[in-house]
Design an enzyme around this catalytic site. Structure first.
Site, short mmCIF file in Angstrom:
data_model
loop_
_atom_site.label_atom_id
_atom_site.label_comp_id
_atom_site.label_asym_id
_atom_site.label_seq_id
_atom_site.Cartn_x
_atom_site.Cartn_y
_atom_site.Cartn_z
N ASP A 198 0.83 -1.21 0.00
CA ASP A 198 0.00 0.00 0.00
C ASP A 198 0.86 1.25 0.00
OD1 ASP A 198 -1.66 -2.14 0.69
OD2 ASP A 198 -3.02 -0.85 1.84
N HIS A 200 -1.06 4.48 -0.77
CA HIS A 200 -2.10 5.42 -0.34
C HIS A 200 -1.73 6.88 -0.55
CE1 HIS A 200 -5.24 2.86 1.10
NE2 HIS A 200 -4.44 2.18 1.89
N ASP A 227 -4.04 -0.49 -3.66
CA ASP A 227 -4.18 0.64 -2.74
C ASP A 227 -3.12 1.71 -2.98
OD1 ASP A 227 -6.42 -0.47 -1.68
OD2 ASP A 227 -5.73 -0.45 0.39
N ASP A 230 -6.20 7.12 -2.55
CA ASP A 230 -6.90 7.58 -1.34
C ASP A 230 -5.94 7.89 -0.19
OD1 ASP A 230 -9.42 7.57 -2.45
OD2 ASP A 230 -9.90 5.55 -1.78
N ARG A 231 -6.50 8.58 0.79
CA ARG A 231 -5.85 8.97 2.05
C ARG A 231 -4.75 10.00 1.86
NH1 ARG A 231 -8.02 5.87 5.96
NH2 ARG A 231 -8.77 3.81 5.40
N ASN A 259 -8.69 -2.72 -2.42
CA ASN A 259 -10.07 -2.33 -2.09
C ASN A 259 -10.31 -0.84 -2.29
OD1 ASN A 259 -8.32 -1.99 0.23
ND2 ASN A 259 -10.14 -1.53 1.43
N HIS A 260 -9.24 -0.03 -2.35
CA HIS A 260 -9.42 1.40 -2.58
C HIS A 260 -9.40 1.78 -4.05
CE1 HIS A 260 -9.50 3.46 1.38
NE2 HIS A 260 -9.03 2.30 1.78
N HIS A 313 -4.16 -8.63 -2.80
CA HIS A 313 -4.10 -7.39 -2.01
C HIS A 313 -4.43 -7.64 -0.54
CE1 HIS A 313 -4.46 -3.34 -0.59
NE2 HIS A 313 -5.68 -3.60 -0.17
N ARG A 377 -13.43 -4.59 10.36
CA ARG A 377 -13.66 -3.72 9.21
C ARG A 377 -15.13 -3.70 8.78
NH1 ARG A 377 -8.69 -2.42 6.39
NH2 ARG A 377 -6.97 -3.76 7.02
N HIS A 405 -2.56 -4.46 2.52
CA HIS A 405 -3.88 -4.11 3.07
C HIS A 405 -3.89 -3.51 4.47
CE1 HIS A 405 -8.21 -4.17 3.03
NE2 HIS A 405 -8.34 -5.14 3.91
#
Length: 868
Positions: A198, A200, A227, A230-231, A259-260, A313, A377, A405
């Site tokens: 990740d 991000h 991923d 995002d963030r 998942n993002h 992932h 989650r 993840h």
């Protein structure tokens, strides 16, 4: 405005009127226009606690002082921000995201079948013609070095980005399935495959990895394990760089879907764990954003390296007996499924086996215990135990599973679990700006490795070496890769600030859930409290919150809010939370403050506007009259809210301007001028001392200073006049920067910084803005404490309208974006009201006609900016 103003005020109005007709705050959608209503719902206000403004925080504690202009928002000064660990924050955000996707699906289905909604509003316009792949001309190595030099200022032309995306989309369309088979490189002096976890949106980590391991080539392959989005604030740049390398080395660069890489998560605000939609739309527009979404659905889900290592992932599957051959046939060009609604379950409709595998591949986590377990989650997210990993690897003749993840519990960039058969790799170091974790990559090579380190030798001659790194804020400016990158430290600081905002927003949501179900919670607590003491152990209260408000990790949330006391007065907790519909007024105040700063109002025009002689008292009628001139098209209910922001016992022009400027955009210093921070914070004190004891109020002292150095009497200060004034304060000796003193050149730079609209002159409001922000006692708690809600929205009603809108705002946002096929960011009041009515039914909390009527009255007329 000119028609309503007297001749003495006319000179100041033309630029001000133009500024008032625009929405000056940044937006990823087209700017607002006259008649557009901007609405926000401020939630979960604990009684007696300060309220910060910039993120509309509901619950800061403490009184620590901060002097940072660029990190602490105006109004938040003097408050302690919350600090959450990754283990507490991210699962809460993702639990919320998955739950809201289910609500959004039901709301969209209800609206699609409603006779009042035009059928064509759901249709997307045909995509514009894209640039041919052959026209793409970008050297990924030059791009790598450009981003390293200045990751903020360098921007790839939009046409080039569109061309890159077109080429990648064509390439991914040719894939035959969701599994990519990879062979390790064999050529070169050090052939290897670098597996990246990740990122991000943390471009600095991506740049460090590419420099440390070398860019993609015949001897160096890369596998990005999802991923990337995002963030963080630079997801777009990461994607452009990675895709440019993939176009150059299509067989050496591979990307799996996380998942993002999902539209529903991307649409969430950055402080809620999303942000890619906001970022991409702001930087490149809707055409590029839609191209990214098409690419995300085309990305593969799995990789098998050298027939030994399985890469995914998130993790493995709740369904037993899943084989690689079965995964090759999996329908994958779709997003993972959303939760089925209660109606779906009653009708026997649930996920198929393929949908379950698709979901688990992007959401599951490893557990310590054997079997399949629950996951924080979300209610349908699972954990898989060591036996699941062992069985999957044996049945598919594999040696190792690598996944990403999540930040490992050890805060290192990797974690080995399940008896050495499962490896987690997470590459974003100092995650979100507040975690102290290291990042890591896994380097896979052919042949056994005998050197020491984090090395795993697999059968059949494959080695896995884990290499860690850390890019902490304190180290970033001296890091060899970023020594010349002036923007790198700024990016890190922005990440720190955004992460604090994310923690605060998460707590707001948790408080709103408690308020939403307070009646049921009170009954449960009273049954447990057999002695009638009104107290419960905090651990027991946390356990009671789970079945009622959702399976969040409630204990640390309660400790952050209530403190570490072992007992909680539960009725006091429920009574301390309020959901207020109050930011209709603050949004207008922010707009008003921005416009007045932009307009460069001359001093006399400003005084005449409020009919004030210098620092004299104002009547409330004079304030109302001024606000009617400033906000001529505002409906009466919203104007009343704005007026409420300025109520006080002794209303003076100084107090009005002081409060108004609290709503102005945060005063930010460019990275190269951070030396001026300490100087500006001393300005107010020095002006007060210079003016003398006869000028008792800060406003009167500043007014005297301003008029004393306005030599030509034009109502503004030239930069030279302001420099002369600063020298009159003995600023050269008394205002010190990090180098020990300020010469005339630096004082001129200081004056240029105060001139925030770059007009070449400094208005009284611009000077006052810096003057007031230097006072750490100024915040919005006193301003917002007495604002009243709109009557009728929530009073004497079984369900709260404001609760409903806040809890399900993500579902509403997604719904309106689907309906907004032109991407305007606007919807009609009637459509908004229809959606709110149906949302109440979907959430099983229907609103009364009186509540809906009050809401419609509060919104006023014209189009609604649903993004605001």
């Amino acid at each position: 405005l000119k028609a309503q103003a007297s001749a003495a005020r006319v000179a100041a109005w033309p630029s001000f009127a133009c500024a008032m007709l625009k929405t000056l705050r940044p937006s990823v959608w087209p700017a607002g226009r006259p008649g557009v209503r901007r609405v926000r719902c401020l939630v979960a206000l604990p009684a007696g606690r300060d309220v910060a403004k910039e993120q509309l925080l509901a619950f800061p504690r403490g009184n620590s002082q901060s002097s940072s202009f660029h990190r602490v928002p105006r109004g938040a000064r003097g408050n302690t921000t919350l600090s959450f660990s990754h283990a507490e924050l991210e699962p809460v955000q993702e639990w919320i995201a998955l739950a809201q996707q289910c609500v959004s699906k039901q709301l969209v289905n209800s609206l699609q079948g409603h006779e009042g909604v035009p059928a064509n509003c759901w249709a997307r316009p045909p995509p514009k013609e894209v640039i041919k792949t052959e026209s793409v001309s970008v050297d990924p190595l030059n791009l790598l070095f450009s981003y390293t030099e200045d990751s903020v200022a360098h921007k790839v032309p939009r046409e080039t980005v569109v061309g890159i995306l077109a080429g990648i989309e064509a390439m991914l369309t040719e894939l035959k399935g969701p599994v990519v088979d990879l062979a390790l490189p064999t050529e070169g002096s050090d052939p290897k495959l670098v597996l990246v976890g990740d990122l991000h949106g943390q471009l600095l980590d991506a740049l460090h990895i590419l420099h440390a391991q070398g860019p993609p080539s015949e001897s160096t392959a890369y596998l990005f394990n999802g991923d990337l989005t995002d963030r963080g604030s630079q997801s777009v740049e990461i994607w452009i760089l990675v895709l440019a390398f993939k176009l150059r080395w299509p067989t050496k660069v591979h990307i799996l879907r996380g998942n993002h890489e999902n539209e529903l998560l991307n649409e969430r605000p950055q402080h809620w764990g999303g942000g890619f939609s906001e970022e991409c739309l702001a930087k490149y527009g809707s055409q590029v954003y839609e191209a990214f979404q098409r690419i995300f659905e085309l990305l593969p889900l799995f990789a098998v390296v050298q027939e030994q290592v399985f890469v995914v992932h998130a993790g493995l599957f709740r369904k037993q007996g899943v084989t690689i051959d079965q995964l090759r046939k999996l329908p994958y060009r779709m997003h993972y499924p959303v939760y089925p609604s209660p109606q779906d379950l009653l009708q026997g409709s649930d996920w198929t086996d393929d949908e379950t595998i698709l979901f688990d591949a992007q959401w599951s986590d490893p557990g310590r215990e054997n079997g399949i377990g629950k996951n924080r989650r979300g209610k349908r997210v699972v954990t898989f135990g060591p036996d699941v990993t062992d069985r999957f690897l044996k049945e598919n003749r594999l040696s190792l599973c690598i996944r990403s993840h999540e930040v490992p519990a050890s805060r290192r960039g990797f974690e080995m679990m399940h008896e050495g058969k499962l490896l987690t790799i997470f590459s974003a170091s100092n995650y979100g700006g507040i975690q102290s974790n290291r990042g890591a990559v896994a380097v896979l090579r052919q042949g056994q490795v005998t050197k020491t380190g984090n090395i795993l030798n697999l059968p059949d001659g494959v080695s896995v070496e884990v290499l860690e790194h850390s890019l902490q804020a304190k180290d970033i400016e001296t890091h060899s890769v970023f020594r010349r990158a002036r923007s790198a430290a700024k990016v890190v600081r922005e990440m720190e600030f955004l992460s604090q905002a994310a923690a605060n927003q998460t707590m707001q949501y948790a408080l709103a859930l408690i308020y939403f179900r307070r009646g049921e919670l009170l009954e449960r607590c009273q049954k447990l409290d057999s002695a009638g003491s009104g107290m419960l152990p905090i651990v027991q209260l946390a356990a009671e919150l789970k079945p009622v408000c959702g399976d969040l990790n409630w204990l640390p949330l309660l400790i952050h809010y209530m403190g570490k006391s072992p007992m909680v007065e539960y009725r006091g907790l429920f009574d301390s939370i309020r959901v207020r519909w109050r930011s209709l007024g603050t949004a207008q105040a922010q707009k008003l403050a921005s416009a007045m700063l932009q307009a460069e109002l001359h001093l006399e025009g400003l005084l005449e506007l409020f009919n004030s002689a210098d620092a004299g008292c104002l009547t409330f009628a004079e304030l109302q009259r001024a606000l009617r001139l400033l906000l001529p098209g505002l409906p009466e209910p919203q104007r009343c809210l704005v007026e409420a922001l300025f109520k006080g016992e002794a209303l003076t022009l100084g107090k009005v301007l002081e409060r108004l400027l609290l709503f102005a955009p945060p005063f930010q210093l460019p990275a190269e001028h951070e030396w001026a921070e300490a100087t500006l914070l001393q300005l107010g004190r020095l002006v007060q001392e210079w003016a003398g004891p006869e000028y008792k109020s800060p406003h009167a002292a500043l007014l005297f200073f301003f008029r004393s150095f306005d030599k030509n009497g034009d109502g503004v200060l030239s930069l030279d006049e302001l420099v002369e004034g600063l020298m009159g304060l003995d600023a050269k000796s008394r205002l010190a920067d990090s180098s020990g003193g300020l010469d005339k050149k630096k004082l001129l730079e200081l004056a240029t910084l105060v001139d925030t609209n770059s007009s070449g002159t400094v208005s009284f409001l611009e000077l006052a803005r810096v003057f007031y922000v230097g006072d750490p006692t100024q915040d919005l708690s006193c301003v917002l404490s007495d604002i009243q809600e709109f009557e009728g929205l929530d009073s004497v009603a079984p369900n709260s309208c404001t609760d409903l809108l806040f809890i399900h705002r993500d579902a509403l946002l997604h719904t309106f974006r689907l309906m907004d096929n032109e991407g305007t960011g606007m919807t009609s009041i009637s459509t908004f009201m229809m959606a709110v009515r149906l949302l109440g039914n979907v959430a099983r909390r229907p609103l009364t006609d009186a509540q809906l009527s009050a809401l419609e009255t509060a919104l006023g007329s014209g189009d609604l900016d649903y993004l605001a």
